[in-house]
Design a protein around this motif. Sequence first.
Motif, PDB file in Angstrom:
ATOM      1  N   THR A 115     -63.517 -95.462  33.206  1.00 12.07           N
ATOM      2  CA  THR A 115     -64.334 -94.263  33.417  1.00 12.07           C
ATOM      3  C   THR A 115     -64.212 -93.800  34.863  1.00 12.07           C
ATOM      4  OG1 THR A 115     -65.864 -95.219  31.847  1.00 12.07           O
ATOM      5  CG2 THR A 115     -66.639 -93.296  33.022  1.00 12.07           C
ATOM      6  N   THR A 144     -62.526 -90.235  36.095  1.00  8.95           N
ATOM      7  CA  THR A 144     -63.370 -89.189  36.677  1.00  8.95           C
ATOM      8  C   THR A 144     -63.240 -89.071  38.196  1.00  8.95           C
ATOM      9  OG1 THR A 144     -65.190 -90.752  36.792  1.00  8.95           O
ATOM     10  CG2 THR A 144     -65.128 -89.346  34.848  1.00  8.95           C
ATOM     11  N   TYR A 199     -64.792 -86.917  43.013  1.00  7.82           N
ATOM     12  CA  TYR A 199     -64.409 -86.664  41.620  1.00  7.82           C
ATOM     13  C   TYR A 199     -62.985 -86.122  41.600  1.00  7.82           C
ATOM     14  CZ  TYR A 199     -69.256 -87.221  40.191  1.00  7.82           C
ATOM     15  OH  TYR A 199     -70.495 -87.731  39.942  1.00  7.82           O
ATOM     16  N   ARG A 232     -59.671 -83.014  37.064  1.00  7.71           N
ATOM     17  CA  ARG A 232     -59.904 -82.919  35.623  1.00  7.71           C
ATOM     18  C   ARG A 232     -61.401 -82.963  35.301  1.00  7.71           C
ATOM     19  NH1 ARG A 232     -60.861 -85.415  31.278  1.00  7.71           N
ATOM     20  NH2 ARG A 232     -61.606 -87.199  32.469  1.00  7.71           N
ATOM     21  N   TYR A 233     -62.105 -83.919  35.935  1.00  6.01           N
ATOM     22  CA  TYR A 233     -63.536 -84.082  35.658  1.00  6.01           C
ATOM     23  C   TYR A 233     -64.328 -82.891  36.183  1.00  6.01           C
ATOM     24  CZ  TYR A 233     -68.008 -86.431  35.094  1.00  6.01           C
ATOM     25  OH  TYR A 233     -69.272 -86.755  34.710  1.00  6.01           O
ATOM     26  N   GLU A 273     -64.022 -80.009  33.902  1.00  3.60           N
ATOM     27  CA  GLU A 273     -64.839 -80.240  32.706  1.00  3.60           C
ATOM     28  C   GLU A 273     -66.307 -79.876  33.006  1.00  3.60           C
ATOM     29  OE1 GLU A 273     -64.160 -84.170  31.059  1.00  3.60           O
ATOM     30  OE2 GLU A 273     -66.163 -84.097  30.156  1.00  3.60           O
TER      31      GLU A 273
END
Length: 364
Positions: A193, A197, A205, A208-209, A212
């Motif tokens: 995880t 992230t 971060y 990609r995260y 999102e």
Amino acid sequence: MPQDAQQQLRVRRFMMSLAMYVLAVVPQGVSLYAGVSPSWVMLAWVAMAVVTNLGFYLLFRYNLNLRFKDPSLTIAQMLAAIAMVLFTQVYAGQGRGAYLVVLLIIMVFGTFKLHTRQLLALSVLTIGAYAATLPLIRWLEGERFNLAVEMILWCSFSAFLPFISVLGGNISDLRKKLMASNAQLQEVLQQVTELATHDELTGAYNRRYLLEMLGHEKNRTDRGGGGFCVCLFDLDHFKRVNDSFGHPAGDTVLKTFAATVEPLLRSTDFFARYGGEEFLLFLPQTSLEMAQHCIVRIQDALAATHFEGFAADYRITASIGVAQYYLQESVPMLIERADKALYRAKQNGRNRMELAAFARPQTV
Ligand SMILES: Nc1nc2c(ncn2[C@@H]2O[C@H](COP(=O)(O)OP(=O)(O)OP(=O)(O)O)[C@@H](O)[C@H]2O)c(=O)[nH]1
């Protein structure tokens, strides 16, 4: 498992053993009613059960069990139960077989915590103690004592108890392996995880995260939530850092930059490495004006930041493009506006922020 959860588990197991005592009242009562056991035996058993269980309860209640090497007190609880069963079975006459079954159940109780060796040692001790009660039973029962029946009971008990111990020990080992692999799995899941992230170098971060989360915030805002801003940071002349001091020094600058920005943010803000020496700060529930305050705070902190391995007065600056989201705008469009503002900041001399035009697309 956290300390509290472990203690709760111990108390739950203690309650299970307590339930066994409560259940045992039924056969004891029947035995008393049928005149098989004398009433003083029943009374003595009740007194012993109450005193020992009250003692265990107080140990768990006031966390005194934590002072012992094995805080579950499994062996102590088992020994107390075995002693009480051995005491009552002496006076149980023909009902003795039922008590021997209880001894098997006590051994199963031990599988929660004990290893095969410990369970085997306890079963050998129990078999020996049971054998030691036989002369007393013979003396008490006199002519009613049937040696053949008692031998059959003792032999089958002596055969099955170690068998249950080995079986229980195997189950206990399997449980422990399962728990260990579960813990390992949890750890790996946490690492995965984290990797999925976060950016490995800076701990911020990852892109990609962040995209999102931006998508979620956009949907929330479109449904009537408060507005938000994005700020695209680009470190100025970063290529020079790499060229003059080397790539590892450049990495130190990126890490230090992220470590400088993060403490200045609210827990709801998202700061991500957007790529290379570009970072994107996403400020939910934030107006353009509030975003500018936040940027000034970051610029001030950056102006006072020392980079390890660099001269004391060496400073890094950043150019920033800030864009406020307007309803129904796509995330790529929003970032493109911030990027254009960033480009202007570079064009206008760097170490500055530029605001993106808040322009809604023309409707046809
Ligand atoms: N050390 C290090 N350098 C990186 C990393 N990612 C990208 N870079 C470097 O960042 C530099 C970016 O340089 P440019 O895009 O030319 O921009 P700049 O030198 O910052 O100039 P301006 O943006 O115009 O102020 C390049 O030299 C990349 O190699 C990284 O993870 N570590």
